[in-house]
Design a protein around this motif. Structure first.
Motif, PDB file in Angstrom:
ATOM      1  N   ARG A 152     -55.293   8.892  -5.052  1.00  0.00           N
ATOM      2  CA  ARG A 152     -54.287   9.495  -6.379  1.00  0.00           C
ATOM      3  C   ARG A 152     -55.361  10.850  -6.627  1.00  0.00           C
ATOM      4  N   LYS A 156     -49.922   3.307  -0.503  1.00  0.00           N
ATOM      5  CA  LYS A 156     -49.512   2.623   0.525  1.00  0.00           C
ATOM      6  C   LYS A 156     -49.683   3.403   1.833  1.00  0.00           C
ATOM      7  N   GLY A 190     -37.107   5.366   2.443  1.00  0.00           N
ATOM      8  CA  GLY A 190     -37.475   7.032   2.476  1.00  0.00           C
ATOM      9  C   GLY A 190     -37.417   7.242   1.050  1.00  0.00           C
ATOM     10  N   GLY A 191     -38.235   8.323   0.501  1.00  0.00           N
ATOM     11  CA  GLY A 191     -38.298   8.517  -0.785  1.00  0.00           C
ATOM     12  C   GLY A 191     -39.032   7.734  -1.650  1.00  0.00           C
ATOM     13  N   GLY A 192     -39.977   8.124  -2.524  1.00  0.00           N
ATOM     14  CA  GLY A 192     -40.864   7.392  -3.306  1.00  0.00           C
ATOM     15  C   GLY A 192     -41.520   6.414  -2.840  1.00  0.00           C
ATOM     16  N   GLU A 238     -33.533   8.758  -7.258  1.00  0.00           N
ATOM     17  CA  GLU A 238     -34.746   8.002  -6.491  1.00  0.00           C
ATOM     18  C   GLU A 238     -36.033   7.929  -7.233  1.00  0.00           C
ATOM     19  N   ARG A 242     -40.427  -4.934   5.722  1.00  0.00           N
ATOM     20  CA  ARG A 242     -39.343  -4.551   4.788  1.00  0.00           C
ATOM     21  C   ARG A 242     -39.070  -2.918   4.993  1.00  0.00           C
ATOM     22  N   LYS A 302     -47.563   8.590 -11.099  1.00  0.00           N
ATOM     23  CA  LYS A 302     -46.403   9.347 -11.519  1.00  0.00           C
ATOM     24  C   LYS A 302     -45.931   9.296 -12.800  1.00  0.00           C
ATOM     25  N   GLU A 358     -41.240   0.829  -4.827  1.00  0.00           N
ATOM     26  CA  GLU A 358     -42.701   0.455  -4.164  1.00  0.00           C
ATOM     27  C   GLU A 358     -43.666   0.071  -5.378  1.00  0.00           C
TER      28      GLU A 358
END
Lengths: 118, 439
Positions: free
Chosen positions: A87, A30, A23-25, B23, A19, B373, B29
């Motif tokens: 994290r 991951k 981009g972003g987020g 976004e 996949r 988040k 994800e």
């Protein structure tokens, strides 16, 4: 003809396309797991090989349990230990590096001590 | 494009540079692995605490900052934590299992406040009850992060002498060089599919915005509208259809008719100007916040145009470098149930001061269990903050201590009021557009 492998033209598994990431987020976990899988072979400690495996696993587990309970890094249920470490690292909390090297060794349990019990 | 009649010079619609910033609200994800909501609270506390800690030295520089567990009786200090408001009237799932039949009715429609409500402050180490007259529980809700100054009493409570909220976030400067008027139109609560929906009234709005109504002067005004934002509840799908049971063939029409009717109107709109459409609590979108964009396949006609943009709720975008943030109303409606203020605009102001769009999520407002988040945190103060599906049109220009300027807009339900809102990008002035079909 009969000796040829049938699986070469009759696939047993579905061909899945990777996949594309728009981009972003991108989740922190991951991204870190990708970097980590590249670096893992370099970080395993060599002293583990000298001690008996049972002892070192027990010690490792104790150290990781301490990491699980430490409230500075947030709740431990619901994510794998390595995700929690990532994290904490991304938040700038400086989690201990020895925990990271323990987590990279494949013999440790990936989930926190309460996983499956609560 | 709005054409004027008789082949005269064409009146062109103004354009504005648009950037969609949804976004962080899109669930992409994230994977649900059985996690609970403790993580989102941890992220919220961590983020807000670092913001508050940079403000505490300017507020009370000589006091130590403690953790809740580190409190000593009688020692004056500051603690930072998440507020929890204990409300005895708040419906709890456990009430269904209690042996005694309580006299309090199961659900009170409007508001769950009571004079017995009290506040508790919580951080990773523990929680402590807050006492004293400084913090009126009616003005606060569960989920906000504040700093309190006071001392522990002999009863084990924390007596509050003063408190600090994060206040308005820093704001990016708004461009001041625009000389021309450009308008953004907002409409909310169309409720296509209900009896309250008046197609003629909405058609009037569509015709006005697309420039098919009125003489050249009016068309000139319409040509200055650069974008339309539809703020939730555009259709009303009866909640009976959400139960998960199969819909009988005779009821299929009730499900698809509102969607099709809305698509017809939308196609007229997107053919004329860019349109952002947000989901609301009655739209066919997910229940918990952030609501994901309405699917393109619902709008067979409108989605063919590149001016059609389906957005999340909350919605964050930029037009000519002016920052817009808005919701379809669930965040403010939930605050209304658990706290008190003189008007909805005051609730909106509070969310900006608390730097969080929906502080009651996940306590009483459905929310996705994020792990790393909290997307509702407000890091940069917007220039325009709008909330849809409210009772009436209200607006205020809020000024912050660091020269922030925010236009707060409460957009009323169009099906009930016939009112849409116009905002001028040049000076952030706002006015109402009222449509009526009563002769």
């Amino acid at each position: 003809m009969s000796s040829s492998n049938i699986t070469s033209f009759f696939r047993q598994e579905k061909k899945t396309t990777k996949r594309k990431n728009d981009g972003g987020g991108v989740a922190i976990a991951k991204l870190c797991s990708k970097i980590r899988s590249d670096l893992a072979p370099l970080l395993v400690s060599s002293t583990d090989q000298l001690r008996s495996t049972k002892e070192s696993t027990k010690e490792a587990e104790e150290r990781l349990k301490e990491f699980d309970i430490d409230m500075r890094y947030g709740p431990s249920m619901g994510l794998t230990r390595i995700e929690r470490w990532d994290r904490a690292s991304a938040l700038g909390l400086c989690p201990p590096a020895d925990v990271e090297s323990l987590l990279l060794a494949t013999s440790t349990i990936s989930h926190c001590l309460w996983q499956g019990r609560v | 494009m709005a054409d004027s009649e008789m082949g005269e010079a064409t009146l062109e619609r103004k354009l504005a540079v648009y950037r969609n910033l949804d976004e962080r609200f899109v669930i992409r994800e994230e994977r649900y692995k059985g996690q609970q909501f403790s993580h989102i609270y941890f992220m919220r506390l961590h983020h807000m605490r670092s913001q508050l800690q940079s403000l505490i030295p300017k507020w009370k520089p000589h006091l130590p900052v403690n953790t809740v567990l580190g409190l000593e009786e009688g020692k004056e200090c500051i603690i930072v934590g998440t507020l929890y408001k204990h409300m005895k009237l708040k419906p709890s799932i456990l009430d269904e299992y209690s042996k005694e039949r309580s006299a309090i009715p199961l659900v009170k429609p409007h508001n769950f406040m009571s004079t017995d409500d009290h506040l508790i402050l919580e951080d990773e180490s523990g929680r402590v009850k807050l006492a004293g007259p400084m913090l009126a529980p009616s003005a606060f809700v569960t989920g906000i992060v504040i700093a309190v100054h006071g001392k522990e009493t002999s009863e084990g409570d924390f007596f509050v002498e003063d408190f600090l909220e994060a206040g308005l976030a820093p704001q990016v400067d708004r461009p001041l060089d625009s000389r021309e008027d450009k308008f953004v139109a907002f409409v909310s609560g169309l409720s296509v599919g209900t009896n309250a929906f008046n197609p003629l009234q909405f058609q009037l709005l569509v015709d006005h915005i697309t420039g098919h109504l009125g003489d050249e002067n009016e068309q000139r005004i319409s040509s200055k509208i650069v974008r339309l934002v539809i703020v939730g509840n555009s259709m009303h799908i009866s909640h009976g259809f959400f139960s998960g049971q199969t819909v009988a063939p005779k009821d299929h029409a009730k499900l698809t008719e509102p969607i099709r009717e809305l698509d017809i109107f939308l196609t007229q709109l997107v053919a004329a100007l860019p349109v952002d459409i947000m989901p609301g609590c009655n739209d066919p979108a997910n229940y918990s916040l952030p609501q994901q964009p309405l699917h393109r396949c619902l709008f067979a006609g409108a989605s063919a145009y590149n001016t059609f943009v389906s957005c999340t709720n909350p919605h964050h975008f930029e037009l000519d470098n002016v920052q817009f943030v808005g919701t379809s109303g669930q965040n403010i409606d939930d605050l209304y149930k658990y706290s008190d203020a003189k008007d909805k605009i005051e609730f909106m102001e509070r969310t900006l001061r608390w730097r969080h769009l929906a502080p009651t999520a996940p306590n009483t407002l459905g929310c996705y269990p994020y792990v790393d988040k909290d997307p509702f945190l407000i890091e940069s103060c917007p220039h325009v903050y709008f909330v849809g599906n409210q009772e009436k049109y209200e607006t205020r220009l809020l000024q912050g201590p660091d020269k922030q300027l925010v236009r707060l807009i409460s957009i009323p339900r169009f099906c009930e009021t016939g009112v849409a809102v116009m905002l001028n990008l040049r000076n952030l002035e706002c006015h109402a557009l009222s449509f009526s079909t009563n002769l």
